[in-house]
Write a protein that holds these residues in place. Structure first.
Motif, PDB file in Angstrom:
ATOM      1  N   UNK A   8       0.883  -1.164   0.000  1.00 59.50           N
ATOM      2  CA  UNK A   8       0.000   0.000   0.000  1.00 59.50           C
ATOM      3  C   UNK A   8       0.916   1.207   0.000  1.00 59.50           C
ATOM      4  N   UNK A   9       0.930   1.904  -1.107  1.00 56.75           N
ATOM      5  CA  UNK A   9       1.852   3.016  -1.312  1.00 56.75           C
ATOM      6  C   UNK A   9       1.102   4.319  -1.067  1.00 56.75           C
ATOM      7  N   UNK A  10       1.290   4.849   0.131  1.00 48.66           N
ATOM      8  CA  UNK A  10       0.519   6.002   0.580  1.00 48.66           C
ATOM      9  C   UNK A  10      -0.485   5.528   1.613  1.00 48.66           C
ATOM     10  N   UNK A  11      -0.115   5.633   2.884  1.00 50.54           N
ATOM     11  CA  UNK A  11      -0.962   5.072   3.940  1.00 50.54           C
ATOM     12  C   UNK A  11      -1.514   6.178   4.827  1.00 50.54           C
ATOM     13  N   UNK A  12      -2.207   7.124   4.179  1.00 51.28           N
ATOM     14  CA  UNK A  12      -2.949   8.130   4.918  1.00 51.28           C
ATOM     15  C   UNK A  12      -4.230   7.528   5.448  1.00 51.28           C
ATOM     16  N   UNK A  13      -5.245   8.360   5.636  1.00 49.05           N
ATOM     17  CA  UNK A  13      -6.473   7.906   6.273  1.00 49.05           C
ATOM     18  C   UNK A  13      -7.114   6.742   5.520  1.00 49.05           C
ATOM     19  N   UNK A  14      -7.306   6.900   4.223  1.00 50.60           N
ATOM     20  CA  UNK A  14      -7.948   5.838   3.448  1.00 50.60           C
ATOM     21  C   UNK A  14      -7.029   4.643   3.238  1.00 50.60           C
ATOM     22  N   UNK A  77       3.236  -8.308  -5.973  1.00 45.79           N
ATOM     23  CA  UNK A  77       2.236  -8.776  -6.930  1.00 45.79           C
ATOM     24  C   UNK A  77       1.179  -7.709  -7.189  1.00 45.79           C
ATOM     25  N   UNK A  78       0.823  -6.975  -6.136  1.00 39.69           N
ATOM     26  CA  UNK A  78      -0.183  -5.920  -6.243  1.00 39.69           C
ATOM     27  C   UNK A  78       0.293  -4.707  -5.457  1.00 39.69           C
ATOM     28  N   UNK A  79       0.198  -3.555  -6.090  1.00 41.51           N
ATOM     29  CA  UNK A  79       0.518  -2.301  -5.420  1.00 41.51           C
ATOM     30  C   UNK A  79      -0.730  -1.423  -5.463  1.00 41.51           C
ATOM     31  N   UNK A  80      -1.193  -1.016  -4.302  1.00 40.49           N
ATOM     32  CA  UNK A  80      -2.335  -0.109  -4.205  1.00 40.49           C
ATOM     33  C   UNK A  80      -1.811   1.284  -3.912  1.00 40.49           C
ATOM     34  N   UNK A  81      -1.962   2.179  -4.884  1.00 39.28           N
ATOM     35  CA  UNK A  81      -1.461   3.541  -4.741  1.00 39.28           C
ATOM     36  C   UNK A  81      -2.560   4.399  -4.116  1.00 39.28           C
ATOM     37  N   UNK A  82      -2.267   4.942  -2.938  1.00 34.61           N
ATOM     38  CA  UNK A  82      -3.248   5.761  -2.230  1.00 34.61           C
ATOM     39  C   UNK A  82      -2.644   7.096  -1.816  1.00 34.61           C
ATOM     40  N   UNK A  90       5.365  10.016  -9.849  1.00 36.03           N
ATOM     41  CA  UNK A  90       6.693   9.716  -9.296  1.00 36.03           C
ATOM     42  C   UNK A  90       6.666   8.534  -8.337  1.00 36.03           C
ATOM     43  N   UNK A  91       5.566   8.331  -7.606  1.00 34.37           N
ATOM     44  CA  UNK A  91       5.551   7.156  -6.721  1.00 34.37           C
ATOM     45  C   UNK A  91       5.403   5.869  -7.532  1.00 34.37           C
ATOM     46  N   UNK A  92       4.718   5.945  -8.677  1.00 34.33           N
ATOM     47  CA  UNK A  92       4.627   4.766  -9.541  1.00 34.33           C
ATOM     48  C   UNK A  92       5.994   4.458 -10.144  1.00 34.33           C
ATOM     49  N   UNK A 105      -0.763  -2.454 -10.651  1.00 34.29           N
ATOM     50  CA  UNK A 105      -0.771  -1.217  -9.875  1.00 34.29           C
ATOM     51  C   UNK A 105      -2.187  -0.660  -9.925  1.00 34.29           C
ATOM     52  N   UNK A 106      -2.838  -0.632  -8.777  1.00 28.71           N
ATOM     53  CA  UNK A 106      -4.224  -0.183  -8.684  1.00 28.71           C
ATOM     54  C   UNK A 106      -4.264   1.191  -8.030  1.00 28.71           C
ATOM     55  N   UNK A 107      -4.855   2.139  -8.734  1.00 21.04           N
ATOM     56  CA  UNK A 107      -4.962   3.502  -8.222  1.00 21.04           C
ATOM     57  C   UNK A 107      -6.135   3.626  -7.264  1.00 21.04           C
ATOM     58  N   UNK A 108      -5.842   3.511  -5.996  1.00 19.10           N
ATOM     59  CA  UNK A 108      -6.870   3.590  -4.955  1.00 19.10           C
ATOM     60  C   UNK A 108      -7.048   5.055  -4.570  1.00 19.10           C
ATOM     61  N   UNK A 109      -7.520   5.848  -5.546  1.00 19.62           N
ATOM     62  CA  UNK A 109      -7.534   7.303  -5.395  1.00 19.62           C
ATOM     63  C   UNK A 109      -8.775   7.905  -6.045  1.00 19.62           C
TER      64      UNK A 109
END
Length: 347
Positions: A8-14, A77-82, A90-92, A105-109
């Motif tokens: 999970x790339x970006x672990x803020x609130x969501x 295997x799976x990256x959830x970008x949040x 740049x994070x991707x 790479x799933x854009x959880x945004x």
């Protein structure tokens, strides 16, 4: 599922709320974040998620600073970008060396980040996600999740609409955090969420109020509705199909701009508590740059490309830009500025 490696790339609130559900399901999850205090708090004390019913869930977390990504060797295997939308590219690129040929790479945004991800890692690796969740985070390592799992929903889709095993796997993983469905037109699905975001994100943040309070300010709901109508008209011009989201059925999608207003009503009724603050306001409260270009700014820019007037969104965007530039501060004193959108641009 336990043999799959997930980041999970970006672990803020969501991101942290959803990632915590992955961990509780027994999935191998790595949290990666750029807020040093948050990462250190998770390393030392784990992650605490406070739920709407007053209960708390505590999870031991494998949390990494961005600078520690370079020390990793095994691919995910799976990256959830949040992350924030403006950080997507740049994070991707940062995580790309840790992908294998079949990684997703799933854009959880919010926003239309599926294209940005595809430009970096290829269309076959890019999966879009629409999310229906609300959470606040003001203390490192502590999340106030305002929507329980049974009220959280996700819509998942591939770049070209094909329902692949990878898309089905993303939906399965997300089902640990809420209800997950698959769309064969993820771009239109994400537009539905965008139309819902347009009236809430900047207007309530400009007033420095929780969303449910902002809509009660005289004249503000009218401004919100006009911004929604502009977004709806632009979506039609862009060839977007109006689809049901937020648990609605096809029969609940009227063939006119009333649907845009209905989407805001759904947000107010099902995804807002009295203290729910939108992401833009949370950013401003933390002294951070907000995602203006992903919301009203996106509508204004696309409107210019298609020749569709978006004067109310332009007005709201200018106020938001003045706040970011230090010319204004968020607060109720901006209500009259907001209402001026109707005086000058009523239609």
């Amino acid at each position: 599922m336990s043999d799959q490696k997930i980041a999970v790339l970006g672990t803020g609130a969501n991101g942290a709320s959803i990632g915590a559900d992955f961990i509780r399901a027994g999935i191998d999850v790595t949290f990666i974040d750029q807020w040093p205090a948050h990462v250190e708090a998770m390393k030392a004390n784990g992650l605490t998620v406070r739920l709407p019913d007053g209960s708390e869930e505590h999870s031991v977390v494998n949390a990494l600073h961005l600078c520690e990504v370079a020390e990793l060797r095994d691919p995910f295997d799976f990256v959830f970008v949040s992350t924030k939308t403006y950080d997507t590219r740049w994070v991707t690129q940062l995580i790309e060396p840790l992908l294998h040929e079949n990684s997703i790479v799933a854009g959880l945004q919010n926003g239309m980040t599926i294209d940005t991800v595809a430009e970096v890692v290829g269309e076959h690796r890019s999966v879009g996600v629409v999310l229906g969740i609300a959470a606040n985070m003001f203390t490192p390592g502590v999340i106030d999740r305002q929507i329980p799992r049974e009220g959280t929903w996700f819509t998942v889709g591939s770049f070209n609409g094909t329902v692949t095993p990878q898309v089905e796997a993303v939906a399965q993983i997300l089902s640990h955090a809420g209800t997950a469905e698959i769309s064969t037109d993820i771009r239109s699905s994400k537009w539905m969420k965008l139309i819902a975001n347009i009236p809430e994100m900047l207007p309530s943040a400009i007033l420095d109020m929780p969303l449910l309070s902002a809509v009660q300010v005289p004249g503000i709901r009218k401004v919100m509705d006009e911004a929604s109508r502009e977004a709806y008209s632009l979506a039609l011009k862009a060839g977007i199909t109006m689809l049901p989201i937020f648990g609605k059925t096809s029969a609940e999608v009227p063939n006119n701009y009333q649907y845009a207003l209905d989407l805001l009503d759904a947000v107010l009724e099902s995804f807002s508590l009295p203290d729910t603050r939108v992401a833009v306001l949370q950013d401003w409260m933390k002294g951070r740059r907000a995602e203006l270009d992903a919301f009203n700014g996106y509508i204004v820019t696309l409107g210019q490309q298609f020749g569709v007037p978006t004067p109310v969104n332009e007005h709201i965007l200018r106020i938001g830009q003045d706040i970011e530039n230090g010319k204004l501060t968020p607060g109720i004193q901006n209500a009259e500025l907001m209402r001026e959108a109707l005086l000058h641009y009523s239609h």
